[in-house]
Design an enzyme around this catalytic site. Structure first.
Site, PDB file in Angstrom:
ATOM      1  N   ARG A  53     -34.488  71.714 -18.697  1.00  0.00           N
ATOM      2  CA  ARG A  53     -34.463  71.946 -17.251  1.00  0.00           C
ATOM      3  C   ARG A  53     -35.664  72.785 -16.820  1.00  0.00           C
ATOM      4  NH1 ARG A  53     -29.670  74.908 -13.696  1.00  0.00           N
ATOM      5  NH2 ARG A  53     -30.528  74.397 -11.653  1.00  0.00           N
ATOM      6  N   CYS A  59     -31.026  79.103 -14.001  1.00  0.00           N
ATOM      7  CA  CYS A  59     -31.801  78.092 -14.731  1.00  0.00           C
ATOM      8  C   CYS A  59     -31.607  78.176 -16.237  1.00  0.00           C
ATOM      9  CB  CYS A  59     -33.285  78.244 -14.406  1.00  0.00           C
ATOM     10  SG  CYS A  59     -33.689  77.831 -12.702  1.00  0.00           S
TER      11      CYS A  59
END
Length: 560
Positions: A227, A181
């Site tokens: 994100r 991530c």
């Protein structure tokens, strides 16, 4: 066979090496090393090379085949590929493929053709897997920064977000900001896309191109923050299942979309500072100017010169690659017979439910399961045993055992200091220690891992076959020797004992007492399998330590 067909022989032979290697990396045993973007990067690199096929080359492209240095480099590439393929060294294997592809280009198109495609070869390097320990070392500060900024933004707009290291808490949910991530891999792919954008834009100003490439790093950082924010918001409003499902993967697409938009904005701003000069009109080529005649394989046949690739050189390149592909396939490592036999023994049968005064925690029962999906793709673990033991004093101790039947140099279980760092822990320096177990010596590694409100002393040891190997260098040397000499890989067992305790020394003493109790209740065959025995016939027998351990009865979390 025509000269045009012969010119394709090296490429087809190179594919005999590349197809099994890339398939194993992208979809096979090494798929967990892949981040999913490598196929895209390699396809773009292949297109960048292919688009140069119609460009004529100057000079005799086949001159490299007459150079001893070329054949020395060619032999080194073939040897590296064979070694990486047979010993399961994926990085050496892929780098050798990359090197051999450049050598084929050099042989067919010469130095001029290789220079024209330099960016494609540089671009390929972004698809190479990095060692996990290197990724963690470089990623830790990046994850911290991404987590801190995401928490700051969400808290500023009123969301109940807390942060503990790289763990974000939103409502009743906890989210670990992992490498995928906000880590180095996503930074690599975004930086690669930024460089590709800069290369294809082909701006006339070198300063604009340079700054565009450099600013791809902060652009990718901002995209990673976006994100993480998206995943936190989805988890908060729709639950953990939604955040870890389709939306988790869709956020990756958003990541690249945001990065592309930001790159376009940055490029526009840089264009205001260093605008491109108008392209001058080029005069047409005079009709009398002779055009170079195309040669087989896309090269140029100069007047009075030989073919770009001699038939003999072409066949040597092709045949040598096919032979190495066959030799590498024949030399692949197999699992030893003893490892195959031990793989069928359940871990539950090796570790008794009661160890001295320690009894299983009624809240968390023992669990033997195939490894989680990522470890199964790594072919790292075949069984995992997790238990929490409780002492009458109220102390809890966690036992985690991982078994893998294949422990080659390239495929092996991760050490706890690596896994804990990946989980967001701050890990202290690992210490080597020796536990005296009734006249026998068990070499172990001790370390302290910390997260806010979770100080965790750890003791662990690893077995390669039936031998306990404490140091990492010795572990790898034994693996490498087994692969080269016996063409077999041994199995491995990792035993980890940990507890929640703020005092590392006190925690290690409690764990040592547990290991002593464990050694006493195991029969000789179980001790050999679980602890091995380092030969120490003259070692003094340690006095029996009392099982009672004073403590405060801290409650531990589940074994991770």
């Amino acid at each position: 066979m025509s000269s045009r067909l012969i010119a394709w022989v090296p490429l087809l032979a190179w594919l005999s090496l590349a197809v099994p290697s890339l398939w194993g990396f992208l979809f096979g045993p090494w798929a967990a090393y892949s981040q999913g973007h490598e196929l895209l990067l390699l396809s773009v690199a292949a297109w960048l090379v292919w688009r140069q096929q119609g460009v004529p080359v100057s000079g005799a492209a086949g001159a490299a085949l007459r150079s001893p240095a070329f054949w020395l480099g060619w032999g080194a590439g073939l040897l590296a590929y064979w070694l990486g393929r047979t010993q399961e060294l994926i990085r050496i294997e892929l780098l050798a493929l990359w090197w051999l592809a450049m050598m084929v280009m050099l042989a067919g198109r010469g130095w001029h053709g290789l220079r024209r495609t330099w960016f494609a070869w540089l671009f390929c390097l972004f698809a190479m897997p990095l060692p996990f320990s290197v990724v963690l070392a470089l990623t830790a500060p990046l994850k911290e920064a991404v987590s801190a900024l995401a928490a700051l933004i969400l808290s500023g707009v009123g969301y109940p977000v807390g942060r503990s290291g790289v763990v974000l808490t939103v409502g009743q949910y906890q989210l670990l900001v992992a490498e995928a991530c906000a880590g180095l891999h996503s930074m690599f792919i975004l930086e690669a896309m930024g460089l590709l954008y800069s290369h294809l834009a082909a701006h006339g100003s070198r300063w604009r191109t340079l700054w565009l490439a450099l600013l791809a790093i902060p652009v990718s950082f901002v995209a990673n923050v976006m994100r993480v924010i998206i995943l936190v918001l989805v988890t908060h409003h729709f639950g953990d299942a939604a955040g870890q499902g389709f939306v988790h993967h869709f956020a990756g697409l958003v990541l690249f979309a945001v990065a592309l938009v930001l790159m376009a904005v940055v490029d526009f701003v840089l264009g205001l500072i260093w605008p491109d000069a108008p392209v001058p009109e080029t005069s047409s080529v005079p009709a009398s100017a002779p055009a170079p005649a195309p040669a087989p394989g896309g090269g140029v046949r100069l007047a009075g010169a030989n073919a770009v690739l001699s038939r003999a050189g072409t066949w040597v390149l092709g045949v040598s690659m096919v032979l190495v592909a066959l030799m590498a396939g024949w030399g692949r490592l197999g699992v030893s017979e003893s490892a195959q036999a031990r793989a069928g023994v359940p871990l539950e049968s090796l570790f008794p439910a009661q160890v001295g005064d320690w009894t299983p925690d009624p809240v968390s029962s023992g669990l033997v399961r195939p490894a989680f999906e990522q470890a199964r793709q790594f072919q790292m673990y075949d069984q995992v045993l997790e238990r929490t033991y409780v002492h009458p004093s109220g102390r809890r101790l966690m036992l985690s055992v991982a078994y893998g039947r294949q422990q080659s140099v390239g495929l092996q279980m991760h050490r706890p200091e690596v896994c804990y760092r990946a989980g967001g822990f701050a890990v202290g320096e690992a210490r080597q220690a020796s536990l005296q177990l009734d006249g026998h010596v068990l070499p172990v590694t001790r370390l302290m891992a910390r997260m806010p409100e979770r100080p965790e002393p750890i003791t662990y040891w690893r077995l390669l076959g039936d031998e306990v190997v404490a140091d990492e260098a010795g572990f790898k040397l034994r693996q490498f020797a087994a692969g080269l000499v016996r063409r077999r890989v041994d199995d491995g067992l990792l035993v980890r004992v940990s507890s929640i305790h703020p005092d590392a020394e006190a925690g290690w003493r409690a764990q040592e007492a547990f290991v002593r109790d464990l050694a006493r209740v195991l029969n000789p065959q179980q001790r050999l399998r679980v602890m091995g025995w380092v030969s120490a016939p003259n070692a003094p027998s340690a006095p029996s330590a009392p099982s009672a351990i004073s403590g405060t009865g801290e409650v531990s979390g589940p074994v991770r």
